[in-house]
Structure formats: C-alpha cells, structure tokens
Design a protein around this motif. Structure first.
Motif, mmCIF file in Angstrom:
data_model
loop_
_atom_site.group_PDB
_atom_site.id
_atom_site.type_symbol
_atom_site.label_atom_id
_atom_site.label_comp_id
_atom_site.label_asym_id
_atom_site.label_seq_id
_atom_site.Cartn_x
_atom_site.Cartn_y
_atom_site.Cartn_z
ATOM 1 N N ARG A 75 -9.784 11.296 8.635
ATOM 2 C CA ARG A 75 -9.610 10.385 7.640
ATOM 3 C C ARG A 75 -9.221 8.988 8.360
ATOM 4 N NH1 ARG A 75 -5.307 8.394 5.183
ATOM 5 N NH2 ARG A 75 -3.861 9.789 6.379
ATOM 6 N N VAL A 79 -10.757 5.254 7.888
ATOM 7 C CA VAL A 79 -10.179 4.038 7.350
ATOM 8 C C VAL A 79 -10.171 2.992 8.307
ATOM 9 C CG1 VAL A 79 -8.116 3.009 6.687
ATOM 10 C CG2 VAL A 79 -8.548 5.491 6.058
ATOM 11 N N ASP A 83 -12.347 -0.413 7.671
ATOM 12 C CA ASP A 83 -11.493 -1.746 7.693
ATOM 13 C C ASP A 83 -12.060 -2.566 8.755
ATOM 14 O OD1 ASP A 83 -9.885 -1.351 5.567
ATOM 15 O OD2 ASP A 83 -8.202 -0.809 6.457
ATOM 16 N N TYR A 87 -13.901 -6.270 8.092
ATOM 17 C CA TYR A 87 -13.048 -7.465 8.640
ATOM 18 C C TYR A 87 -14.265 -8.224 9.431
ATOM 19 C CZ TYR A 87 -10.147 -10.257 11.810
ATOM 20 O OH TYR A 87 -9.686 -11.315 12.624
ATOM 21 N N ARG A 210 -10.617 -1.735 -5.828
ATOM 22 C CA ARG A 210 -10.512 -0.227 -5.280
ATOM 23 C C ARG A 210 -10.757 0.802 -6.511
ATOM 24 N NH1 ARG A 210 -5.291 -1.361 -2.063
ATOM 25 N NH2 ARG A 210 -5.213 0.732 -1.273
ATOM 26 N N PHE B 16 -2.838 -2.619 11.508
ATOM 27 C CA PHE B 16 -4.356 -3.418 11.557
ATOM 28 C C PHE B 16 -4.660 -4.472 12.635
ATOM 29 C CE2 PHE B 16 -8.057 -5.601 10.146
ATOM 30 C CZ PHE B 16 -9.247 -4.782 10.213
ATOM 31 N N ARG B 101 -6.193 -13.458 5.073
ATOM 32 C CA ARG B 101 -7.279 -12.352 5.019
ATOM 33 C C ARG B 101 -6.641 -11.316 5.788
ATOM 34 N NH1 ARG B 101 -13.052 -11.101 6.785
ATOM 35 N NH2 ARG B 101 -12.841 -11.776 8.885
ATOM 36 N N LEU B 102 -6.044 -11.369 7.180
ATOM 37 C CA LEU B 102 -5.660 -10.443 8.013
ATOM 38 C C LEU B 102 -4.354 -9.947 7.344
ATOM 39 C CD1 LEU B 102 -6.082 -9.494 10.756
ATOM 40 C CD2 LEU B 102 -4.429 -10.734 11.737
ATOM 41 N N LEU B 105 -5.518 -7.436 4.700
ATOM 42 C CA LEU B 105 -6.097 -6.110 5.251
ATOM 43 C C LEU B 105 -5.045 -5.203 5.813
ATOM 44 C CD1 LEU B 105 -9.259 -7.324 6.994
ATOM 45 C CD2 LEU B 105 -9.085 -5.535 5.545
ATOM 46 N N GLU B 108 -3.250 -3.234 2.909
ATOM 47 C CA GLU B 108 -4.209 -2.473 2.535
ATOM 48 C C GLU B 108 -4.309 -1.172 3.737
ATOM 49 O OE1 GLU B 108 -7.872 -3.693 0.761
ATOM 50 O OE2 GLU B 108 -8.659 -1.653 1.145
ATOM 51 N N HIS B 109 -4.252 -1.591 4.791
ATOM 52 C CA HIS B 109 -4.682 -0.692 5.858
ATOM 53 C C HIS B 109 -3.544 0.214 6.176
ATOM 54 C CE1 HIS B 109 -6.718 0.719 9.598
ATOM 55 N NE2 HIS B 109 -5.641 0.636 10.122
ATOM 56 N N GLU B 111 -1.344 0.908 3.765
ATOM 57 C CA GLU B 111 -1.121 1.875 2.534
ATOM 58 C C GLU B 111 -2.102 3.069 2.610
ATOM 59 O OE1 GLU B 111 -1.697 -0.437 -1.278
ATOM 60 O OE2 GLU B 111 -2.335 1.421 -2.154
ATOM 61 N N LYS B 112 -3.371 2.625 3.094
ATOM 62 C CA LYS B 112 -4.574 3.743 3.163
ATOM 63 C C LYS B 112 -4.142 4.940 4.444
ATOM 64 C CE LYS B 112 -8.137 0.921 3.433
ATOM 65 N NZ LYS B 112 -9.455 0.555 3.158
#
Lengths: 225, 281
Positions: A75, A79, A83, A87, A210, B16, B101-102, B105, B108-109, B111-112
């Motif tokens: 998983r 991700v 990502d 990007y 989302r 990230f 942008r970074l 991300l 969000e990264h 969090e996931k």
C-alpha cells in the motif's frame, strides 16, 4: 562438493503457491462492489487501526487481504508510486492500470526469485466519471492480474462469497443496498456482521477531488439498517 | 516508473521530499553560481491573513511583475494546503509555486501513508523547513515568504503563521501581511481589525487592504473590472477551506466603491491641483 537435490520447477511453484494460499486463507475476506455512485469496499475487520482498505490517490483505492505487514508495505509503495507520478507529470496521469502492472511485476518477481512469496491478495480500484470508467484490478500473490467487472472478492472464502454476491448484486444499486449486499455476502447465512466487525469505505463520484471516504460509526450503523 | 520499495534503513517514511531525493529528484532550488547573474524573474506580491471568530480569512492580489513590467494579471497566490489549511505566497513566483505544490503533496502524502493528518503546528513546521531549505536561493534574490493559516482541529480555533526567509516561524494572534504591498495592506488591516471579527467583515477588510495596497504599490494589482479579475479570498473554518466566488468578491468590491468617493481618498481626482494653486503650463 555437495549437490543440492533436484526439485522439479513445477513442484517449486506449486509449493510456493500452496504456501501463499494457506497464508491468505488464514485471514478474513473482503469484497468490492460497484454501485450507482462508485465503488464500495467492505472488509471483515475488527481493528479500527490496522486497515485493509485505504486511499492511494484521487480516484484510486487499495485493498488487501492476507499478511498485514506485507500488504501494508505494498500500500505504501502504491501511495509513493502514485504521488511521484502525479508530481512528475500531472494528477490526471495517475491511473490504476499502471499501478496494477507495477504491483504485478513486483509480486511476480518476489514469487519467482525470493525464498518466500508474499501471502497477499490485493485489489486496485479506480472510478471514472461514468460507471463505464470504473476499474477493478485483482492481483494475486504470484502477480497474475484479473480485470473484474461488477464486483471483486479477495481472500480464502472468495468462491462462496462470489456465489452469494452473484445472487444479490444488481445493476445500479444505491449505497445502502450495495452495502447490505456486500455485508450479507461476507457474513453468509449463519451469522450477522455488525458495524464493529466491519471496515467500510467508498470511492464515490459525488465526493470532491479525493473520492475516497470511510463510512464509520453512526453513519455505518444507519446504512446497515 | 517502477514501484518504489526501500529497505528499512533507507525508507523515507511519510516524507515526500525525502522520497523525491531518494528517487534522484531533488525538490530544492539549487544555485549554480554565486551572485554573478541577477535575473529578472517573476514576482508575486501582496497577501494578507486575518484571524476571525472561528477561523481565518486569507486573501491575495493577482499581479505578478518582472522588474517594472506586469508579467501576469491573474496569478493565484492563495492555495488550499489541505482540507483545513491554506498557504499564501509572496516573492519569486517560480520557486514559490513549486514550494506550494510540494507542500500540498507533502501534507497529503503524510496523511495517506500514516493514515491520519499532521497537526496544524506540524504543518507550519514543515513549511518552515521548506522555507529554510530555500535560503541559498533566497540569498540570490529568489526570496519566497509564505503565510500559513488554518483551522486547528485539536484546539477548535483558527491560527496563522508568518515566516521569514530563514525559515523563522512566527505565530500571529490577529493578522499578518507579506509581499511588496504589505506595508499598506498591513496598515489597513491593523486599523480595521477587531478581536473575534465576523468572517464576512474580515473578508471586506481584506479586500479593502488589497485595494489600498494596489493604490500605493505598483507591484500589487487592484480589482480588474475590464477583465473581471478579482483578488482571491479564502475562508478557513471548522468546515474547511473555501474559496469565495469571483461574483461575491465583485459584489463586495462594488460595496467598497461606495465608500471611496474622491473626498474620502488621499490625493484628488484632478491630478493633485488644489483650488488655491493654479497649475502653470
């Protein structure tokens, strides 16, 4: 110099497959069902922290059964893959198919080259703008990929659950009906599953960017009826 | 693109930027040569943030300049960082957009991967580290100074943070402004600010502040009625980040116009000539 015993490749593969299947059968099963607003995931899971279903990207979700540490590693890799891709290119370029292929390649490599295959079965799901764009990629421990329609069932009891879902599934189910069909199929005839035994999530077209959302607590109890 | 798998000793975890570095994509702006080539690059300007009852209001003008030229009229400088926070930028446009942008991300990264989101404090610290990492580029003139604001779910209040080029992070209790027009915008906000302001009043105050900044600072863009370009205003509260519609900004701006009759503004409409002084031609 000692020579290792000769073992036929067929035997090696069979032993590994048996090993992986046995590991997967130990855990509870999981299913994903297509409904009018997207895809619903239902898993039997008494833990509210060790998740089987999770978000990968805007429109993509992941579900896994078998050994937790192994599918959780997959998983996180998913991700990261998504990502990184979003990007490097753009958010629209992140798709379930390329992720499913990457998983398949990885699982196949582990199955054939490592001491121990991964004891997991995973699902990569993506929703489109329309029902026709929904995709369910079911990936097995040896890296085989199956592209499924309507619904997908993972785990040791997959055959029995698939048979039950075949009966209860209908086109254009609403959220509540899809949930009850999925939970009924997971439970079977002899027992009932309550909100505490379940992990439920959706990829819903009506959500914002989302699409992934969990259904928990009172909302879940209400939907179970 | 293959699946990124790491052995435990080099695993970047939920970071990230760390993941990008491991994959050979350095996310930070590197400077090739010391101060020898002063570049003319795009700059974004004035942004303000105001704490309100139950949240925060953020606003930014739309102009980007390259030296004395206007290079972009509809640049966005206020962005959602995630569901409950926003980031506004002033400074060198290219690195600033990349930083946002970074940052988005990064949140969000996290969090996931972790399964739950960072605390508001954690998010502010993340941004502070990114600004600090950008310091070498800032020393070459590519300064990026963000504002960060959000709704703190643990405390149930709106909070806002200011930064300096070294990554210094300062929490402001009332309001903050940054960018070339921040002196003017900040003064307007300072005078109009009241504790526990109604969000709607704070939106009007932010619009007025940006208007006054545009009036006195050439690098700040005012409302553009010809092209229909208005400042970006966002409200962040317990319901999350919400950008206001352009139509609403237009309406509020028209309301502001009523207060701006020539007698109420500094300088006069006839080019500065006063009745008692005849202009000699």
């Amino acid at each position: 110099m000692s020579m290792p015993f000769y073992v036929a490749p067929e035997q090696v593969m069979k032993d590994r497959a048996d090993y992986a299947r046995k590991g997967i059968a130990k855990g509870r099963s999981l299913c994903a069902v297509s409904y009018d607003d997207g895809i619903l995931f239902a898993a039997e899971n008494t833990s509210s922290t060790l998740r089987k279903i999770s978000e990968i990207y805007d429109r993509i979700a992941f579900a896994g059964v078998g050994r937790y540490s192994e599918f959780d590693q997959l998983r996180v890799a998913g991700v990261r893959h998504a990502d990184m891709k979003g990007y490097a290119y753009s958010r629209e370029d992140v798709d379930a198919q390329s992720l499913a292929n990457a998983y398949a390649q990885m699982l196949n490599h582990t199955f054939t080259h490592e001491m121990k295959p991964m004891e997991v079965e995973i699902l990569v799901a993506e929703i489109g703008d329309e029902r026709a764009g929904d995709e369910l990629f079911h990936i097995l421990y040896d890296g085989s990929v199956v592209d499924e329609d309507r619904f997908s069932v993972l785990g040791g009891e997959a055959d029995a659950i698939t048979a039950r879902l075949d009966e209860s599934w209908a086109d254009e189910l609403d959220l509540g009906a899809a949930l009850r069909a999925a939970v009924g199929a997971l439970a079977g005839d002899d027992r009932a599953l309550g909100a505490d035994d379940l992990e439920i999530a959706v990829l819903a077209r009506s959500n914002g960017r989302r699409k992934f959302a969990r259904i928990e607590g009172e909302a879940l109890t209400a939907l179970l009826g | 693109m293959t699946l990124p798998f790491f052995t435990p000793d080099v695993d970047p975890g939920p970071d990230f930027a760390g993941l990008l570095r491991r994959q050979g994509r350095d996310p930070e702006t590197r400077i090739a040569d010391a101060a020898s080539h002063p570049l003319t690059i795009m700059h974004g300007t004035t942004v303000v943030a105001i704490r309100t009852a139950g949240g925060v209001v953020m606003a930014g003008d739309r102009r980007a300049t390259s030296g004395n030229l206007i290079s972009h009229r509809s640049m966005e400088k206020v962005f959602p960082a995630d569901r409950f926070s926003g980031v506004a930028i002033a400074g060198a446009a290219g690195p600033a957009m990349e930083m946002v942008r970074l940052f988005q991300l990064q949140l969000e990264h996290y969090e996931k991967v972790e399964g739950h989101h960072l605390s508001l404090e954690g998010k502010a610290n993340q941004l502070s580290q990114m600004v600090r990492a950008h310091l070498p580029a800032a020393m070459q003139g590519m300064v990026v100074v963000p504002l960060f604001a959000g709704y703190d779910l643990q405390r149930g209040v709106g909070r806002l943070f200011e930064f300096d080029v070294t990554g210094g992070r300062y929490e402001e209790l009332h309001h903050a402004a940054t960018g070339s027009g921040s002196l003017h915008a900040g003064t307007v906000v300072k005078i109009g600010y009241r504790a526990e302001m109604d969000p709607s009043d704070a939106v009007d105050l932010a619009i007025r502040a940006l208007f006054e900044a545009a009036d006195d600072d050439s690098a700040t863009g005012g409302p553009d009625l010809v092209r229909g370009i208005f400042p970006i205003v966002a409200v962040i509260d317990a319901d999350g980040y919400r950008r206001l519609e352009d139509d609403e900004i237009r309406r509020r701006f028209e309301g502001l116009l009523g207060d701006l009759s020539p007698s109420n503004t500094r300088g006069s409409a006839d080019g500065g000539a006063r009745p008692d002084q005849e202009v000699e031609r």
